[in-house]
Design a protein around this motif. Structure first.
Motif, PDB file in Angstrom:
ATOM      1  N   THR A 128     -11.909   7.584 -43.796  1.00  8.75           N
ATOM      2  CA  THR A 128     -11.705   9.119 -43.530  1.00  8.75           C
ATOM      3  C   THR A 128     -13.398   9.507 -42.937  1.00  8.75           C
ATOM      4  OG1 THR A 128     -12.631   9.800 -45.696  1.00  8.75           O
ATOM      5  CG2 THR A 128     -10.234   9.424 -45.341  1.00  8.75           C
ATOM      6  N   THR A 129     -13.066  10.678 -42.257  1.00  8.59           N
ATOM      7  CA  THR A 129     -14.476  11.087 -41.548  1.00  8.59           C
ATOM      8  C   THR A 129     -13.880  12.465 -41.158  1.00  8.59           C
ATOM      9  OG1 THR A 129     -16.273  10.860 -40.207  1.00  8.59           O
ATOM     10  CG2 THR A 129     -14.148  10.035 -39.429  1.00  8.59           C
ATOM     11  N   ALA A 130     -15.092  13.287 -41.405  1.00  9.67           N
ATOM     12  CA  ALA A 130     -15.138  14.364 -40.762  1.00  9.67           C
ATOM     13  C   ALA A 130     -15.257  14.640 -39.438  1.00  9.67           C
ATOM     14  CB  ALA A 130     -15.972  15.403 -41.595  1.00  9.67           C
ATOM     15  N   ARG A 131     -16.114  13.714 -38.791  1.00 13.74           N
ATOM     16  CA  ARG A 131     -16.403  13.627 -37.525  1.00 13.74           C
ATOM     17  C   ARG A 131     -16.385  12.295 -36.874  1.00 13.74           C
ATOM     18  NH1 ARG A 131     -20.077  14.751 -39.913  1.00 13.74           N
ATOM     19  NH2 ARG A 131     -21.048  16.649 -40.647  1.00 13.74           N
ATOM     20  N   LYS A 132     -15.235  11.762 -35.734  1.00 15.78           N
ATOM     21  CA  LYS A 132     -14.741  10.746 -35.538  1.00 15.78           C
ATOM     22  C   LYS A 132     -16.154  10.066 -34.540  1.00 15.78           C
ATOM     23  CE  LYS A 132     -11.220   8.410 -32.789  1.00 15.78           C
ATOM     24  NZ  LYS A 132      -9.825   8.787 -32.124  1.00 15.78           N
ATOM     25  N   SER A 133     -17.105  11.007 -34.363  1.00 14.37           N
ATOM     26  CA  SER A 133     -18.021  10.651 -33.325  1.00 14.37           C
ATOM     27  C   SER A 133     -19.051   9.927 -34.414  1.00 14.37           C
ATOM     28  CB  SER A 133     -18.808  11.519 -32.653  1.00 14.37           C
ATOM     29  OG  SER A 133     -18.982  12.778 -33.592  1.00 14.37           O
ATOM     30  N   SER A 134     -18.996   9.895 -35.372  1.00 17.17           N
ATOM     31  CA  SER A 134     -20.134   9.419 -36.365  1.00 17.17           C
ATOM     32  C   SER A 134     -19.812   7.995 -36.685  1.00 17.17           C
ATOM     33  CB  SER A 134     -20.055  10.135 -37.795  1.00 17.17           C
ATOM     34  OG  SER A 134     -19.012  10.126 -38.533  1.00 17.17           O
ATOM     35  N   LEU A 135     -18.434   7.433 -36.381  1.00 19.59           N
ATOM     36  CA  LEU A 135     -18.163   5.907 -36.521  1.00 19.59           C
ATOM     37  C   LEU A 135     -18.541   5.227 -35.325  1.00 19.59           C
ATOM     38  CD1 LEU A 135     -14.366   6.504 -37.659  1.00 19.59           C
ATOM     39  CD2 LEU A 135     -16.500   6.044 -39.112  1.00 19.59           C
ATOM     40  N   LEU A 136     -18.901   4.032 -35.641  1.00 20.32           N
ATOM     41  CA  LEU A 136     -19.439   3.050 -34.456  1.00 20.32           C
ATOM     42  C   LEU A 136     -18.129   2.912 -33.399  1.00 20.32           C
ATOM     43  CD1 LEU A 136     -21.392   0.238 -36.502  1.00 20.32           C
ATOM     44  CD2 LEU A 136     -22.128   2.222 -35.035  1.00 20.32           C
ATOM     45  N   PRO A 137     -18.603   2.780 -32.181  1.00 23.53           N
ATOM     46  CA  PRO A 137     -17.337   2.644 -31.298  1.00 23.53           C
ATOM     47  C   PRO A 137     -16.449   1.124 -31.404  1.00 23.53           C
ATOM     48  CG  PRO A 137     -19.382   2.911 -30.067  1.00 23.53           C
ATOM     49  CD  PRO A 137     -19.635   2.980 -31.431  1.00 23.53           C
ATOM     50  N   THR A 138     -17.141   0.270 -32.124  1.00 25.97           N
ATOM     51  CA  THR A 138     -16.406  -0.907 -32.441  1.00 25.97           C
ATOM     52  C   THR A 138     -15.372  -0.753 -33.499  1.00 25.97           C
ATOM     53  OG1 THR A 138     -18.401  -1.816 -33.734  1.00 25.97           O
ATOM     54  CG2 THR A 138     -18.251  -2.643 -31.714  1.00 25.97           C
ATOM     55  N   ILE A 139     -15.663   0.043 -34.288  1.00 22.94           N
ATOM     56  CA  ILE A 139     -14.516   0.464 -35.416  1.00 22.94           C
ATOM     57  C   ILE A 139     -13.650   1.396 -34.973  1.00 22.94           C
ATOM     58  CG2 ILE A 139     -14.457   1.699 -37.503  1.00 22.94           C
ATOM     59  CD1 ILE A 139     -16.056  -0.545 -38.203  1.00 22.94           C
ATOM     60  N   VAL A 140     -13.957   2.503 -33.986  1.00 28.76           N
ATOM     61  CA  VAL A 140     -13.169   3.381 -33.466  1.00 28.76           C
ATOM     62  C   VAL A 140     -11.879   2.517 -32.489  1.00 28.76           C
ATOM     63  CG1 VAL A 140     -12.643   5.233 -31.977  1.00 28.76           C
ATOM     64  CG2 VAL A 140     -14.521   5.233 -33.427  1.00 28.76           C
ATOM     65  N   SER A 141     -12.364   1.561 -31.627  1.00 30.38           N
ATOM     66  CA  SER A 141     -11.590   0.765 -31.095  1.00 30.38           C
ATOM     67  C   SER A 141     -10.562  -0.144 -31.645  1.00 30.38           C
ATOM     68  CB  SER A 141     -12.366  -0.175 -30.036  1.00 30.38           C
ATOM     69  OG  SER A 141     -13.104  -1.125 -30.703  1.00 30.38           O
ATOM     70  N   ARG A 142     -10.805  -0.419 -32.950  1.00 32.28           N
ATOM     71  CA  ARG A 142      -9.866  -1.100 -33.763  1.00 32.28           C
ATOM     72  C   ARG A 142      -9.062  -0.527 -34.673  1.00 32.28           C
ATOM     73  NH1 ARG A 142     -14.568  -3.879 -32.466  1.00 32.28           N
ATOM     74  NH2 ARG A 142     -14.343  -5.924 -31.731  1.00 32.28           N
ATOM     75  N   VAL A 143      -9.150   1.007 -34.902  1.00 33.95           N
ATOM     76  CA  VAL A 143      -8.486   1.660 -35.803  1.00 33.95           C
ATOM     77  C   VAL A 143      -7.298   2.264 -35.092  1.00 33.95           C
ATOM     78  CG1 VAL A 143     -10.108   1.630 -37.329  1.00 33.95           C
ATOM     79  CG2 VAL A 143      -9.732   3.711 -35.845  1.00 33.95           C
ATOM     80  N   GLN A 144      -6.243   2.624 -35.829  1.00 31.97           N
ATOM     81  CA  GLN A 144      -5.022   3.329 -35.532  1.00 31.97           C
ATOM     82  C   GLN A 144      -5.672   4.988 -36.111  1.00 31.97           C
ATOM     83  OE1 GLN A 144      -1.014   2.710 -36.964  1.00 31.97           O
ATOM     84  NE2 GLN A 144      -0.322   4.134 -35.508  1.00 31.97           N
ATOM     85  N   SER A 145      -5.886   6.106 -35.057  1.00 31.49           N
ATOM     86  CA  SER A 145      -6.331   7.250 -35.578  1.00 31.49           C
ATOM     87  C   SER A 145      -5.158   8.204 -36.066  1.00 31.49           C
ATOM     88  CB  SER A 145      -7.308   8.128 -34.441  1.00 31.49           C
ATOM     89  OG  SER A 145      -8.379   7.502 -34.503  1.00 31.49           O
TER      90      SER A 145
END
Length: 135
Positions: free
Chosen positions: A8-25
């Motif tokens: 969970t995050t209040a800001r998706k931009s705070s996650l690393l791009p490598t994490i974001v590319s591997r998750v289902q949002s």
């Protein structure tokens, strides 16, 4: 395999791009103020109190329910109460609190979250009143 991890995050931009590319949002948006007022008003809560506390909760239903019930079930309720208490103190007392908070980062972070709720709620109430008065 067969493992689910929930981030969970209040800001998706705070996650690393490598994490974001591997998750289902899944984006969960705050509840609408009218919807919240209908729901909680239908359960006997005062509409004026719902509107006031909705602004402070930012549409977070769990926090709104805890604020309406004046319960400490939600972790932000205590932080909000602490923030209100600090804001009502004189400058010297506030400085003493700041000095204590400088020794406890976790408590300081919770208090800042509470202050954000109180201040953003106050700002929402003031801007809404301005919109009503200008129409």
């Amino acid at each position: 395999q067969d493992t689910i991890i929930i981030l969970t995050t209040a800001r998706k931009s705070s996650l690393l791009p490598t994490i974001v590319s591997r998750v289902q949002s899944l984006e969960i948006k705050p509840a609408d103020s009218d919807e919240s007022e209908r729901y909680f008003g239908g359960r006997g809560y005062d509409p004026a109190k719902i509107r006031k506390l909705y602004a402070m909760s930012g549409g977070r239903v769990g926090l709104l329910k805890s604020l309406l019930d004046n319960s400490a079930d939600h972790p932000l309720v205590l932080a909000i109460n602490d923030a209100k208490n600090i804001l009502s103190q004189d400058i010297y007392s506030r400085l003493l609190v700041v000095e204590q908070l400088s020794k406890d980062r976790e408590k300081a972070a919770r208090l800042l979250d509470g202050l954000m709720c109180v201040l953003s709620g106050g700002l929402r109430v003031v801007t809404t009143k301005g919109d009503i008065e200008s129409s």
